[in-house]
Motif scaffolding. Structure first.
Motif, PDB file in Angstrom:
ATOM      1  N   GLN A 149       0.835  -1.207   0.000  1.00  0.00           N
ATOM      2  CA  GLN A 149       0.000   0.000   0.000  1.00  0.00           C
ATOM      3  C   GLN A 149       0.866   1.252   0.000  1.00  0.00           C
ATOM      4  OE1 GLN A 149      -2.474  -0.375   3.456  1.00  0.00           O
ATOM      5  NE2 GLN A 149      -3.641  -2.119   2.642  1.00  0.00           N
ATOM      6  N   ARG A 150       1.969   1.208   0.761  1.00  0.00           N
ATOM      7  CA  ARG A 150       2.814   2.392   0.900  1.00  0.00           C
ATOM      8  C   ARG A 150       3.564   2.762  -0.366  1.00  0.00           C
ATOM      9  NH1 ARG A 150       3.515   3.440   6.081  1.00  0.00           N
ATOM     10  NH2 ARG A 150       1.575   2.878   7.126  1.00  0.00           N
ATOM     11  N   ARG A 151       3.710   1.825  -1.247  1.00  0.00           N
ATOM     12  CA  ARG A 151       4.432   2.139  -2.480  1.00  0.00           C
ATOM     13  C   ARG A 151       3.611   3.056  -3.383  1.00  0.00           C
ATOM     14  NH1 ARG A 151       9.098  -0.498  -2.198  1.00  0.00           N
ATOM     15  NH2 ARG A 151       9.191  -2.574  -1.245  1.00  0.00           N
ATOM     16  N   THR A 152       2.306   3.110  -3.117  1.00  0.00           N
ATOM     17  CA  THR A 152       1.439   4.020  -3.890  1.00  0.00           C
ATOM     18  C   THR A 152       0.838   5.120  -3.022  1.00  0.00           C
ATOM     19  OG1 THR A 152      -0.432   2.507  -3.583  1.00  0.00           O
ATOM     20  CG2 THR A 152       0.866   2.257  -5.599  1.00  0.00           C
ATOM     21  N   GLN A 153       0.696   4.844  -1.710  1.00  0.00           N
ATOM     22  CA  GLN A 153       0.114   5.823  -0.787  1.00  0.00           C
ATOM     23  C   GLN A 153       1.108   6.061   0.352  1.00  0.00           C
ATOM     24  OE1 GLN A 153      -3.574   3.972   0.377  1.00  0.00           O
ATOM     25  NE2 GLN A 153      -4.553   4.352  -1.585  1.00  0.00           N
ATOM     26  N   THR A 154       1.966   7.038   0.205  1.00  0.00           N
ATOM     27  CA  THR A 154       3.038   7.258   1.181  1.00  0.00           C
ATOM     28  C   THR A 154       2.507   7.924   2.450  1.00  0.00           C
ATOM     29  OG1 THR A 154       3.582   9.393   0.206  1.00  0.00           O
ATOM     30  CG2 THR A 154       4.747   7.457  -0.645  1.00  0.00           C
ATOM     31  N   LYS A 155       3.201   7.654   3.556  1.00  0.00           N
ATOM     32  CA  LYS A 155       2.901   8.269   4.851  1.00  0.00           C
ATOM     33  C   LYS A 155       4.215   8.619   5.535  1.00  0.00           C
ATOM     34  CE  LYS A 155      -1.529   6.013   5.954  1.00  0.00           C
ATOM     35  NZ  LYS A 155      -2.247   5.202   6.979  1.00  0.00           N
ATOM     36  N   ASP A 156       4.132   9.469   6.531  1.00  0.00           N
ATOM     37  CA  ASP A 156       5.319   9.864   7.288  1.00  0.00           C
ATOM     38  C   ASP A 156       5.404   9.002   8.544  1.00  0.00           C
ATOM     39  OD1 ASP A 156       7.514  11.116   8.319  1.00  0.00           O
ATOM     40  OD2 ASP A 156       6.419  12.878   9.049  1.00  0.00           O
ATOM     41  N   ASP A 157       6.010   7.825   8.428  1.00  0.00           N
ATOM     42  CA  ASP A 157       6.135   6.937   9.575  1.00  0.00           C
ATOM     43  C   ASP A 157       7.362   6.047   9.388  1.00  0.00           C
ATOM     44  OD1 ASP A 157       5.378   4.789   7.837  1.00  0.00           O
ATOM     45  OD2 ASP A 157       3.269   5.285   8.178  1.00  0.00           O
ATOM     46  N   VAL A 158       7.592   5.151  10.335  1.00  0.00           N
ATOM     47  CA  VAL A 158       8.812   4.345  10.325  1.00  0.00           C
ATOM     48  C   VAL A 158       8.849   3.391   9.137  1.00  0.00           C
ATOM     49  CG1 VAL A 158      10.177   2.656  11.606  1.00  0.00           C
ATOM     50  CG2 VAL A 158       9.074   4.539  12.816  1.00  0.00           C
ATOM     51  N   ILE A 159       7.732   2.741   8.840  1.00  0.00           N
ATOM     52  CA  ILE A 159       7.713   1.810   7.707  1.00  0.00           C
ATOM     53  C   ILE A 159       8.054   2.531   6.417  1.00  0.00           C
ATOM     54  CG2 ILE A 159       6.224   0.364   6.265  1.00  0.00           C
ATOM     55  CD1 ILE A 159       4.841  -0.621   8.736  1.00  0.00           C
ATOM     56  N   GLN A 160       7.473   3.703   6.225  1.00  0.00           N
ATOM     57  CA  GLN A 160       7.757   4.464   5.006  1.00  0.00           C
ATOM     58  C   GLN A 160       9.238   4.822   4.923  1.00  0.00           C
ATOM     59  OE1 GLN A 160       5.015   5.247   2.781  1.00  0.00           O
ATOM     60  NE2 GLN A 160       6.817   5.305   1.454  1.00  0.00           N
ATOM     61  N   ALA A 161       9.832   5.170   6.056  1.00  0.00           N
ATOM     62  CA  ALA A 161      11.258   5.513   6.071  1.00  0.00           C
ATOM     63  C   ALA A 161      12.110   4.321   5.646  1.00  0.00           C
ATOM     64  CB  ALA A 161      11.670   5.994   7.455  1.00  0.00           C
ATOM     65  N   LEU A 162      11.737   3.127   6.105  1.00  0.00           N
ATOM     66  CA  LEU A 162      12.486   1.932   5.725  1.00  0.00           C
ATOM     67  C   LEU A 162      12.309   1.605   4.249  1.00  0.00           C
ATOM     68  CD1 LEU A 162      11.837  -0.339   8.853  1.00  0.00           C
ATOM     69  CD2 LEU A 162      13.904   0.947   8.285  1.00  0.00           C
ATOM     70  N   ILE A 163      11.097   1.789   3.739  1.00  0.00           N
ATOM     71  CA  ILE A 163      10.846   1.551   2.312  1.00  0.00           C
ATOM     72  C   ILE A 163      11.657   2.529   1.463  1.00  0.00           C
ATOM     73  CG2 ILE A 163       9.115   1.675   0.483  1.00  0.00           C
ATOM     74  CD1 ILE A 163       7.050   0.783   2.600  1.00  0.00           C
ATOM     75  N   THR A 164      11.645   3.782   1.855  1.00  0.00           N
ATOM     76  CA  THR A 164      12.376   4.813   1.117  1.00  0.00           C
ATOM     77  C   THR A 164      13.868   4.505   1.111  1.00  0.00           C
ATOM     78  OG1 THR A 164      10.716   6.457   1.747  1.00  0.00           O
ATOM     79  CG2 THR A 164      12.848   7.285   0.968  1.00  0.00           C
ATOM     80  N   ALA A 165      14.360   4.028   2.249  1.00  0.00           N
ATOM     81  CA  ALA A 165      15.780   3.680   2.336  1.00  0.00           C
ATOM     82  C   ALA A 165      16.100   2.540   1.385  1.00  0.00           C
ATOM     83  CB  ALA A 165      16.127   3.289   3.763  1.00  0.00           C
TER      84      ALA A 165
END
Length: 411
Positions: A211-227
């Motif tokens: 879900q986060r790959r299309t709907q980003t959020k400002d949280d820890v999981i998103q930070a790890l995905i971005t990394a």
């Protein structure tokens, strides 16, 4: 190999009812027998002195890469299904050495800085108040189920960015994860069931990540995905394994800290009353409760090479168990260690470990404990344990916590 004389004694005795209630009696026996104790039953060394535990946890000659990946115990038809969660768990920060540990910890640590954690204070206070508002009118509270479990589950779920309403299913998965870490005398069926639970945990996070790959959020999981996408080479197994670690560790251990801490205060009424009268002692009290009956009792390492600790020859490949609970009750480090003293000033306890694997969530755990215990003592009118016979710790070696803590709220 130099061994001790008492081959009947073992850290494994912690599963006996006498020591489930009070493991510190066993730790004192082990230390008296030998602070660097060869444990025949575990097939490894057991450290119970403060200085030895600190030295070992800081020594790069001991590896955190100790997770067993042998698949021989698995039923043939389950190898493929259970191999994935097993590989993911080996990629958790908990089981990594530098440089992989350094890279992963660096990515996650930005979400757990003291400044970030302090910014959560008001929100955590609101969650605490809401939970107590629901419980107080009843005149009684099952502290674990109604308070110490949901509070940290909500907090860590929100930090990670997973729906707090899913916290009920986290309970089973966290227990499965804890079962694997603790080991114990599990049947093959129980071990398979625990790994299946972790596999479900991974599937849950796969859906969140997708879900986060299309709907980003400002949280820890998103930070790890971005990394991962930004070139830090975070594999899917690393991503999934560490999401599990953060969620499970972020609420399981804090639940135990709050439950153990409140029980300790209720069983030491003079200390409870002192804290009630002097709320400025709260920070010191939390440190003492962490030392006195901490949520994590044991951690382990594997020797990378032959070495000597005190006069014991430790061979490469041997397991070494650092008993954090014993170190925090070592009379050579703490005066009258089995006495609860919320005014204890010199308190370098080891509840959060030591060295490069020092608990990343320590500032969050301390903050939650200060707010939660402060509110409980302030708002609960004359709490009493309903029935001491119902106050039971679950049998475990690594973790220490209560199954239930039913309280009656007097007037």
């Amino acid at each position: 190999m130099q061994q001790n004389n008492d081959t009947r004694l073992s850290l494994n005795d912690v599963y006996q009812p006498e020591y489930v209630a009070n493991p510190y009696k066993l730790y004192h026996r082990l230390r008296k027998a030998d602070p660097v104790f060869w444990d025949e039953q575990l097939g490894g060394w057991v450290l119970t002195s403060y200085n030895d535990v600190v030295a070992m946890l800081r020594d790069p000659r001991f590896s955190a890469q100790r997770f067993v990946t042998d698949k021989e115990w698995m039923p043939t038809d389950m190898v493929e299904a259970l191999g994935s969660p097993m590989r993911a768990l080996t990629r958790q920060m908990l089981f990594l050495d530098p440089p992989d540990h350094t890279r992963l910890r660096g990515l996650v640590s930005k979400a757990f800085t003291p400044r970030v954690i302090e910014g959560l204070r008001e929100h955590i206070q609101q969650i605490v108040d809401d939970l107590l508002d629901k419980a107080l009118p009843q005149g009684h509270i099952n502290l674990i189920q109604e308070f110490t479990y949901p509070l940290p589950a909500i907090v860590i779920a929100e930090m990670l960015g997973v729906p707090p309403e899913d916290r009920e299913i986290f309970f089973k998965w966290t227990n499965d994860f804890g079962t694997i870490l603790d080991g114990g005398e599990l049947t093959q069926e129980q071990l398979v069931q625990a790994f299946m639970g972790v596999s479900e945990f991974m599937d849950y996070f796969r859906q969140i990540i997708a879900q986060r790959r299309t709907q980003t959020k400002d949280d820890v999981i998103q930070a790890l995905i971005t990394a991962e996408e930004g070139g830090s080479m975070l594999s899917e197994e690393e991503l999934l394994g560490n999401c599990i670690l953060l969620l499970a560790a972020g609420h399981g251990t804090t639940t135990h800290l709050l439950g153990n801490g409140m029980l300790a205060l209720l069983r030491n009424p003079t200390q409870y009353q002192l804290l009630k009268e002097q709320s400025d002692l709260l920070q010191l009290a939390v440190m003492e409760l962490l030392r006195y009956d901490g949520p994590v009792q044991v951690t382990a390492r594997k020797a990378k090479e032959n070495l000597v600790l005190r006069d014991k020859k430790i061979e490469a490949g041997q397991n070494v168990y650092a008993v954090l609970g014993a170190a925090s009750h070592d009379p050579a480090q703490f005066a009258d260690p089995d006495r609860l003293d919320i005014q204890r000033a010199e308190n370098r306890h080891l509840a959060f470990g030591q060295g490069i694997h020092y608990c990343l969530g320590a500032p969050l755990a301390r903050l939650e404990a200060e707010i939660a215990l402060g509110a409980l003592i302030r708002r609960l009118p004359a709490p009493r344990i309903e029935n001491e016979a119902e106050v039971e710790f679950f049998p475990a070696m690594i973790f220490r916590g209560l199954n239930e803590l039913p309280l009656t709220l007097g007037s």
